[in-house]
Scaffold this motif. Structure first.
Motif, PDB file in Angstrom:
ATOM      1  N   GLU A  25      30.917  34.552  -7.714  1.00  0.00           N
ATOM      2  CA  GLU A  25      31.298  35.747  -8.472  1.00  0.00           C
ATOM      3  C   GLU A  25      30.702  35.695  -9.880  1.00  0.00           C
ATOM      4  O   GLU A  25      30.174  36.688 -10.377  1.00  0.00           O
ATOM      5  CB  GLU A  25      32.823  35.866  -8.571  1.00  0.00           C
ATOM      6  N   LYS A  26      30.780  34.530 -10.534  1.00  0.00           N
ATOM      7  CA  LYS A  26      30.231  34.373 -11.890  1.00  0.00           C
ATOM      8  C   LYS A  26      28.719  34.572 -11.893  1.00  0.00           C
ATOM      9  O   LYS A  26      28.173  35.257 -12.759  1.00  0.00           O
ATOM     10  CB  LYS A  26      30.598  32.999 -12.446  1.00  0.00           C
ATOM     11  N   TYR A  29      27.867  38.229 -11.501  1.00  0.00           N
ATOM     12  CA  TYR A  29      28.119  38.959 -12.745  1.00  0.00           C
ATOM     13  C   TYR A  29      27.014  38.703 -13.770  1.00  0.00           C
ATOM     14  O   TYR A  29      26.525  39.634 -14.416  1.00  0.00           O
ATOM     15  CB  TYR A  29      29.478  38.582 -13.335  1.00  0.00           C
ATOM     16  N   GLU A  34      27.982  43.236 -13.468  1.00  0.00           N
ATOM     17  CA  GLU A  34      29.227  43.799 -12.935  1.00  0.00           C
ATOM     18  C   GLU A  34      29.793  42.837 -11.907  1.00  0.00           C
ATOM     19  O   GLU A  34      29.069  41.994 -11.378  1.00  0.00           O
ATOM     20  CB  GLU A  34      29.014  45.186 -12.324  1.00  0.00           C
ATOM     21  N   CYS A  35      31.078  42.990 -11.646  1.00  0.00           N
ATOM     22  CA  CYS A  35      31.700  42.061 -10.699  1.00  0.00           C
ATOM     23  C   CYS A  35      31.280  42.405  -9.272  1.00  0.00           C
ATOM     24  O   CYS A  35      30.945  43.553  -8.953  1.00  0.00           O
ATOM     25  CB  CYS A  35      33.218  42.048 -10.848  1.00  0.00           C
TER      26      CYS A  35
END
Length: 58
Positions: A25-26, A29, A34-35
């Protein structure tokens, strides 16, 4: 006791699988700004997939 076995437990370390998901996820991003979940939702709205109801508020 109706259910003598443990159903919820707490541990003092994060499971490796969860750490891996958070790291992905990091990275997403950092690369896209964006997530990952927001990106997936946006794509599903554009492609009209898995939409039950959609309006300007929900």
């Amino acid at each position: 006791m109706e259910h003598p076995h443990s159903q919820i437990i707490a541990i003092n370390r994060m499971p490796d699988r969860i750490k891996g998901l958070i790291e992905k996820e990091k990275q997403f991003y950092e690369k896209h700004g964006e997530c990952l979940t927001c990106s997936k939702i946006k794509d599903e709205i554009i492609n009209k997939e898995r939409i039950v109801y959609l309006d300007e508020c929900f």
